[in-house]
Design an enzyme around this catalytic site. Structure first.
Site, short mmCIF file in Angstrom:
data_model
loop_
_atom_site.label_atom_id
_atom_site.label_comp_id
_atom_site.label_asym_id
_atom_site.label_seq_id
_atom_site.Cartn_x
_atom_site.Cartn_y
_atom_site.Cartn_z
N LEU A 23 -1.17 2.99 1.65
CA LEU A 23 -1.96 1.81 2.00
C LEU A 23 -2.20 1.01 0.72
CD1 LEU A 23 -3.29 0.83 4.63
CD2 LEU A 23 -5.39 1.96 3.91
N LYS A 29 -3.21 7.99 -7.18
CA LYS A 29 -4.43 7.83 -7.97
C LYS A 29 -4.31 6.55 -8.83
CE LYS A 29 -7.19 10.67 -11.11
NZ LYS A 29 -6.67 10.61 -12.47
N ASN A 73 5.22 -6.97 5.08
CA ASN A 73 5.78 -5.65 5.35
C ASN A 73 6.80 -5.77 6.47
OD1 ASN A 73 5.95 -2.73 5.36
ND2 ASN A 73 4.69 -2.75 7.22
N GLY A 109 15.30 2.67 -0.08
CA GLY A 109 15.36 1.33 -0.68
C GLY A 109 16.56 0.51 -0.27
N SER A 110 17.16 0.84 0.87
CA SER A 110 18.34 0.05 1.27
C SER A 110 17.93 -1.39 1.58
CB SER A 110 19.08 0.70 2.43
OG SER A 110 18.34 0.64 3.62
N ASN A 111 16.73 -1.59 2.12
CA ASN A 111 16.27 -2.97 2.34
C ASN A 111 16.04 -3.67 1.01
OD1 ASN A 111 15.66 -3.93 5.24
ND2 ASN A 111 15.03 -1.78 5.24
N HIS A 113 8.26 -3.56 9.68
CA HIS A 113 7.98 -2.37 10.49
C HIS A 113 9.12 -2.18 11.49
CE1 HIS A 113 5.45 0.74 12.13
NE2 HIS A 113 5.80 0.34 13.33
C1 GRF Z 1 12.81 0.70 7.25
O1 GRF Z 1 13.25 1.08 8.51
C2 GRF Z 1 11.51 -0.06 7.34
O2 GRF Z 1 11.35 -0.76 8.51
C3 GRF Z 1 10.50 1.04 7.28
O3 GRF Z 1 11.04 1.97 6.38
C4 GRF Z 1 12.45 1.90 6.39
C5 GRF Z 1 12.92 1.77 4.99
O4 GRF Z 1 14.29 1.94 4.87
N1 GRF Z 1 9.21 0.53 7.02
P1 GRF Z 1 15.00 1.70 3.48
O5 GRF Z 1 14.24 2.55 2.44
O6 GRF Z 1 14.92 0.25 3.18
O7 GRF Z 1 16.39 2.18 3.66
#
Ligand code: GRF
Length: 188
Positions: free
Chosen positions: A86, A59, A101, A12-14, A103
């Site tokens: 998904l 579920k 999302n 969850g760093s993002n 990626h």
């Molecule tokens: C990121 O690299 C994102 O692109 C991918 O999963 C990773 C999540 O990193 N889909 P974090 O949990 O936000 O640290």
């Protein structure tokens, strides 16, 4: 006030970085975090940031519990940041062009089922690519296939390994994901 629901399955760093970006700019946003993983560090981040979080299993996601949470919250934007399941059609059809999302590669290459986290970076390095990067895209009912909103590249050197490439990509994510979200919110 805009509302954003962030889905994350891991660190969850993002998710945290997005919250801090808006807080630092004094832009008031109501956030919730949602995760399918009871051990996900994103739950700790939620506590620290004082953000309401929800835990559900696969579920429950299928059966509509998450639909209810979203219905009550009524988000302007749904952000997937390292979310590994998904998203069901019942959610996708209710939020057209509101689910995005990130990626960790340059789609359409290196996307699809199983292409997440370090698997992506490993595949990129094995193919001796000279660049990688990030893709921010809308979410539809196929993994990594929705329309692309934003991409940014980073170079790959001969010395790069999975860890150094992951770091480069994460840096791009931290720099550009919040900005892209802000731009999208301004269009709503
Ligand atoms: C990121 O690299 C994102 O692109 C991918 O999963 C990773 C999540 O990193 N889909 P974090 O949990 O936000 O640290």
């Amino acid at each position: 006030m805009n509302k954003i629901a962030i889905f994350a399955s891991g660190s969850g760093s993002n998710a945290e970085n997005i919250v801090l970006y808006f807080r630092n700019k004094n832009i008031d946003i109501d956030f919730i975090f949602l995760t399918n993983n009871k051990n996900a560090f994103v739950l700790e981040r939620a506590k620290k940031l004082n953000i309401k979080s929800y835990l559900f299993n696969k579920k429950e996601l299928k059966e509509g519990i998450v639909n209810k949470i979203l219905e009550n919250f009524n988000p302007d934007l749904i952000v997937l940041a390292g979310f590994l399941l998904l998203v069901p059609e019942s959610i996708i059809s209710k939020y057209p062009n509101k689910i995005i999302n990130i990626h960790p590669a340059l789609l359409p290459k290196y996307g699809g089922k199983g292409m997440y986290g370090n698997n992506v970076h490993k595949a990129v390095l094995e193919n001796k690519e000279k660049i990688s990067g990030i893709t921010i895209h809308y979410v539809n009912n196929e993994y990594d296939k929705g329309n692309i909103i934003f991409q940014k590249e980073c170079p790959i050197n001969d010395e790069d390994n999975v860890e150094t490439l992951a770091n480069k990509v994460h840096k791009l994510e931290y720099d550009y994901f919040p900005q892209t979200i802000e731009k999208l919110l301004n269009k709503i």
